[in-house]
Design an enzyme around this catalytic site. Sequence first.
Site, PDB file in Angstrom:
ATOM      1  N   ARG A  83       0.740  -1.145  -0.084  1.00 43.99           N
ATOM      2  CA  ARG A  83       0.052   0.155  -0.076  1.00 43.99           C
ATOM      3  C   ARG A  83       0.899   1.288  -0.035  1.00 43.99           C
ATOM      4  O   ARG A  83       2.050   1.229   0.576  1.00 43.99           O
ATOM      5  CB  ARG A  83      -1.064  -0.274   1.240  1.00 43.99           C
ATOM      6  CG  ARG A  83      -2.119  -0.934   1.237  1.00 43.99           C
ATOM      7  CD  ARG A  83      -2.844  -0.996   2.190  1.00 43.99           C
ATOM      8  NE  ARG A  83      -2.429  -1.479   3.744  1.00 43.99           N
ATOM      9  CZ  ARG A  83      -1.829  -0.649   4.472  1.00 43.99           C
ATOM     10  NH1 ARG A  83      -1.865   0.762   4.337  1.00 43.99           N
ATOM     11  NH2 ARG A  83      -1.288  -1.240   5.363  1.00 43.99           N
ATOM     12  N   TYR A 211      -1.494  -3.690  -6.806  1.00 44.00           N
ATOM     13  CA  TYR A 211      -1.414  -4.372  -5.433  1.00 44.00           C
ATOM     14  C   TYR A 211      -2.637  -4.142  -4.587  1.00 44.00           C
ATOM     15  O   TYR A 211      -3.474  -3.395  -4.937  1.00 44.00           O
ATOM     16  CB  TYR A 211      -0.258  -3.554  -4.670  1.00 44.00           C
ATOM     17  CG  TYR A 211      -0.161  -4.037  -3.173  1.00 44.00           C
ATOM     18  CD1 TYR A 211       0.362  -5.408  -2.945  1.00 44.00           C
ATOM     19  CD2 TYR A 211      -1.044  -3.389  -2.245  1.00 44.00           C
ATOM     20  CE1 TYR A 211       0.034  -5.620  -1.665  1.00 44.00           C
ATOM     21  CE2 TYR A 211      -1.160  -3.762  -0.869  1.00 44.00           C
ATOM     22  CZ  TYR A 211      -0.352  -5.165  -0.651  1.00 44.00           C
ATOM     23  OH  TYR A 211      -0.494  -5.777   0.802  1.00 44.00           O
ATOM     24  N   ARG A 380       1.811 -12.423  -0.775  1.00 41.56           N
ATOM     25  CA  ARG A 380       0.405 -12.508  -0.175  1.00 41.56           C
ATOM     26  C   ARG A 380      -0.049 -13.911  -0.854  1.00 41.56           C
ATOM     27  O   ARG A 380       0.346 -14.230  -1.846  1.00 41.56           O
ATOM     28  CB  ARG A 380      -0.291 -11.583  -0.626  1.00 41.56           C
ATOM     29  CG  ARG A 380      -0.107 -10.064  -0.046  1.00 41.56           C
ATOM     30  CD  ARG A 380      -0.704 -10.022   1.354  1.00 41.56           C
ATOM     31  NE  ARG A 380      -0.133  -8.562   2.045  1.00 41.56           N
ATOM     32  CZ  ARG A 380      -0.704  -8.148   2.914  1.00 41.56           C
ATOM     33  NH1 ARG A 380      -1.944  -8.573   3.260  1.00 41.56           N
ATOM     34  NH2 ARG A 380      -0.509  -7.205   3.484  1.00 41.56           N
ATOM     35  N   ASP A 506      -0.428 -20.407  21.966  1.00 43.49           N
ATOM     36  CA  ASP A 506      -0.341 -20.033  23.390  1.00 43.49           C
ATOM     37  C   ASP A 506      -1.096 -18.788  23.739  1.00 43.49           C
ATOM     38  O   ASP A 506      -1.305 -18.472  24.702  1.00 43.49           O
ATOM     39  CB  ASP A 506       1.148 -20.055  23.801  1.00 43.49           C
ATOM     40  CG  ASP A 506       1.695 -21.421  23.959  1.00 43.49           C
ATOM     41  OD1 ASP A 506       1.004 -22.376  24.532  1.00 43.49           O
ATOM     42  OD2 ASP A 506       2.712 -21.760  23.334  1.00 43.49           O
ATOM     43  N   ASN A 507      -1.134 -17.934  22.501  1.00 43.45           N
ATOM     44  CA  ASN A 507      -2.032 -16.524  22.682  1.00 43.45           C
ATOM     45  C   ASN A 507      -3.354 -17.005  23.505  1.00 43.45           C
ATOM     46  O   ASN A 507      -4.237 -16.153  23.764  1.00 43.45           O
ATOM     47  CB  ASN A 507      -2.025 -15.750  21.552  1.00 43.45           C
ATOM     48  CG  ASN A 507      -0.768 -15.361  20.961  1.00 43.45           C
ATOM     49  OD1 ASN A 507       0.044 -15.186  21.992  1.00 43.45           O
ATOM     50  ND2 ASN A 507      -0.609 -14.920  19.661  1.00 43.45           N
TER      51      ASN A 507
HETATM   52  C1  OXD Z   1      -3.167  -4.601   5.262  1.00 44.27           C
HETATM   53  C2  OXD Z   1      -3.770  -5.577   4.415  1.00 44.27           C
HETATM   54  O1  OXD Z   1      -3.570  -4.102   6.303  1.00 44.27           O
HETATM   55  O2  OXD Z   1      -3.558  -6.124   3.276  1.00 44.27           O
HETATM   56  O3  OXD Z   1      -2.278  -4.081   4.601  1.00 44.27           O
HETATM   57  O4  OXD Z   1      -4.746  -6.314   5.201  1.00 44.27           O
END
Ligand code: OXD
Length: 596
Positions: A83, A211, A380, A506-507
């Site tokens: 971003r 993106y 991603r 463990d969270n």
């Molecule tokens: C971000 C996402 O927060 O892709 O950048 O979720």
Amino acid sequence: MNNLSQTAPAESAGRSKLAALNDWVAQVAALTQPDAIHWCDGSDAENAALVAKMEADGTLVRLNEQTHPNSWLHRSHPDDVARVEHLTFVCTPEQEDAGPNNHWMAPADGHAQMDALFAGCMKGRTMYVIPYCMGPIDSPLSRCGVEITDSAYVVANMRVMTRMGAPALARIEREGSFVKGLHSVGELDPNRRFIMHFPEELTIKSFGSGYGGNALLGKKCHALRIASHQAKAEGWLAEHMLILGLENPQGETHYIAAAFPSACGKTNLAMLIPPEGYRQDGWKVWTIGDDICWMRPGADGRLYAINPEAGFFGVAPGTSINSNPNALKTVAHDTIFTNVAVTADNQPWWEGLSEGKPVIDWRGNEYDSSKGPAAHPNSRFTVSAQQCPSYSPKAEDAQGVPISAIVFGGRRASLVPLVFEARDWTHGVLVGAAMGSETTAAATGAVGVMRRDPMAMKPFCGYNFADYFSHWLSFDKEGAKLPKIFHVNWFRKGDDGKFLWPGFGDNLRVLEWMIKRVKGEAAAQETPIGNLPSADDVNIAGIQLSDEANAKLFGFDHAGWRAEFESIGEYLQEYGPRMPQALHDEQQRIARSLDA
Ligand code: OXD
Ligand code: MN
């Protein structure tokens, strides 16, 4: 192209029963001058045709069909991997309405600048019209939009991330309203790249990037920036939060919404697998969403939440059998990977995977470890939520799920303990407003710099943060049965620079304490910053914590917090007179008790 019905631009009007939609499509076509227009119906045949086209032109590369059936690799332009917050604008008539938290441009200037970029930009390209619904198609909490784009990759991703196509179009035609999103990859030139929002007009214009967060307009642009603006006007909340259900051995499920900045583990927490002993006792975690939460008060005064998304656009690096086995199972087939590396047998690979070795890096070059990571740190996966083994059947519930606890958290190497509970709603809003975190690779710019990221919404709140905090405070009214608010920090480090808390599965131990607090069944110590558990109040049986870890995770550093509260006070002042007095009062009350 097979099965991809396209019309010449002049014939495009009239594809919907909604004149406003047809008119807008015709206007956009006149401006952008595409060769053809395709209205997306979301069908399998349409997707297959688009994927075939992208395979043929190299936009998608087929991955190993045996190990990863029906999965694809996309390599983005190397300058287009995250971003771009510095190029993202909120265009409101008054600059004050966008607030110091947003870049601002007057709407007329924003439109003029964007329309000049869009003029003729789709010559030689197909323009895709994507009707989509954010949220279950039959939910009163859901909202619809239409994205126009010249990117087939965007269409394929929107199909996974939203309820896209014919049912969404039918809802739009019934309701007569929709968010307008116009997107073009342009020339992918970082110097001709802008993402602009016009909240009053329910309009988004995005140019020059392919993106996810910049181009899949249903996600950050609609479901957070535009939706947060709508939510303020209509009495609900659009938040950068995961939603999970925590089922205890008695079969009781409590839902938790948790805000963490980008790339701080929301997907991992949403898909958590309980530690062995907990699993044997019958604890389960159900995933509703990993990134966005829309909540509104129900008739009983509780907040009810839906996940407006239908898929996950998750960060690949760090996803492993230890950190998130559910995510690995989720992406085992029918997944689009972006900017990961590949192995010699064409399997996707990223840092953190214990198996396999990268031979080609994310740029498509032979992997050379001296030239940086094999997968881009912000690489991603895009995958349907339905593929997640822990996906909750309640995620499709039109009424949403009742939220018992809201959690705020950031990456804080020092000062901030593992968990604390806010005293009440106003204190909780201050805890969210004061949230700080170290920056990550999800946005361009330096990584690891501590910044205030209120409610993890710094990049996503479509209006002035001061008004946003007032909106949050307004939920505390007669008849409201609000969730308890907590703050967590999974990222506290010791003197040796290593994490003190094991994290991941463990969270759950911390979530258990929270739900016990909600039910009045767990102890805590009152401190000026909120209610803290001691190491005895959280079940840490079976994990080894050093004395330093115990002291730092469950302790309270008086002098450090005094300095932090001074800094929080200065931060609130930056918003001037619009900042609600209740937050100043709360900050001062705590600062005074720290001084006492
Ligand atoms: C971000 C996402 O927060 O892709 O950048 O979720
Ligand atoms: Mn996010």
